[in-house]
Design a protein around this motif. Structure first.
Motif, mmCIF file in Angstrom:
data_model
loop_
_atom_site.group_PDB
_atom_site.id
_atom_site.type_symbol
_atom_site.label_atom_id
_atom_site.label_comp_id
_atom_site.label_asym_id
_atom_site.label_seq_id
_atom_site.Cartn_x
_atom_site.Cartn_y
_atom_site.Cartn_z
ATOM 1 N N GLU A 85 -1.636 -4.906 6.498
ATOM 2 C CA GLU A 85 -1.384 -3.360 6.448
ATOM 3 C C GLU A 85 -2.338 -2.509 7.421
ATOM 4 N N TRP B 89 1.225 4.063 -2.954
ATOM 5 C CA TRP B 89 0.845 5.398 -2.668
ATOM 6 C C TRP B 89 2.077 6.328 -2.979
ATOM 7 N N GLY C 259 -2.333 -0.353 -6.199
ATOM 8 C CA GLY C 259 -2.336 -0.665 -4.597
ATOM 9 C C GLY C 259 -3.691 -0.626 -4.158
ATOM 10 N N LEU C 260 -5.178 0.093 -4.926
ATOM 11 C CA LEU C 260 -6.173 -0.135 -4.209
ATOM 12 C C LEU C 260 -6.810 -1.433 -4.679
ATOM 13 N N MET D 145 0.823 -1.206 -0.057
ATOM 14 C CA MET D 145 0.107 0.013 -0.080
ATOM 15 C C MET D 145 0.951 1.132 -0.058
ATOM 16 N N SER E 284 -7.298 -6.226 1.064
ATOM 17 C CA SER E 284 -7.237 -5.809 2.506
ATOM 18 C C SER E 284 -7.082 -6.687 3.545
ATOM 19 N N LEU F 105 -3.994 6.197 0.382
ATOM 20 C CA LEU F 105 -3.776 5.749 -1.033
ATOM 21 C C LEU F 105 -5.088 6.236 -1.780
ATOM 22 N N TYR G 163 -2.563 3.442 5.600
ATOM 23 C CA TYR G 163 -2.098 3.283 4.353
ATOM 24 C C TYR G 163 -3.039 3.084 3.186
ATOM 25 N N ARG G 164 -4.109 2.207 3.293
ATOM 26 C CA ARG G 164 -5.108 2.255 2.332
ATOM 27 C C ARG G 164 -5.818 3.550 2.189
#
Length: 168
Positions: free
Chosen positions: A36, A5, A27-28, A1, A32, A44, A40-41
């Protein structure tokens, strides 16, 4: 992630919009359940929303920013939530070189993101120790950033800075 980003942000800063889109969306697309932190998500998703606004996709960009705002709220990340909400109402897509702007040119345009966060909290009357605790930095770090802000904005003291922020 975090790599997606950073890669997306760097590609966008270099003008590589297709590379930025690829990095952010890749990344998305990661599951999930990788362990992480949600932080971070959320960062992003926030960067993806700003990117979409920048490339002229306002509906998708605002949807992504709305998701990021919801996540910031759940995480208790108030400075990031406020910035994200301001960006939701701004016409960010009109100027690609200024993705964190909340309207027409403002007095705080020359400040870094961290300086803006600290300046915003000073405007609310927060003390250095309160700001340090909120942002997970030391009071000395807050003082360092405030000295930079005073110089950049041409204000002499905290009271003048607070007054300027409250007027804006």
């Amino acid at each position: 992630m975090a790599r997606a980003w950073l890669g997306g942000r760097l590609a966008a800063a270099r003008g590589d919009l297709s590379g930025a889109r690829w990095a952010l969306e890749a990344g998305l697309a990661l599951p999930s359940d990788g362990g992480e932190p949600g932080w971070y998500r959320t960062r992003l998703r926030h960067a993806h929303g700003l990117f979409l606004l920048r490339v002229g996709e306002p509906q998708a960009g605002r949807a992504a920013l709305g998701g990021a705002a919801d996540a910031y709220s759940r995480l208790g990340a108030r400075p990031f939530l406020e910035r994200c909400l301001a960006e939701l109402t701004a016409d960010v897509g009109s100027d690609p070189d200024r993705e964190n702007v909340t309207g027409p040119r403002r007095w705080a345009d020359g400040l870094t993101d961290r300086e803006r966060e600290i300046t915003s909290l000073v405007g609310r009357g927060w003390t250095n120790p309160e700001i340090a605790a909120e942002l997970f930095v030391s009071s000395k770090t807050v003082e360092y950033h405030l000295r930079n802000v005073y110089g950049k904005l041409g204000v002499r003291d905290r009271r003048a800075l607070r007054d300027r922020v409250q007027q804006a």
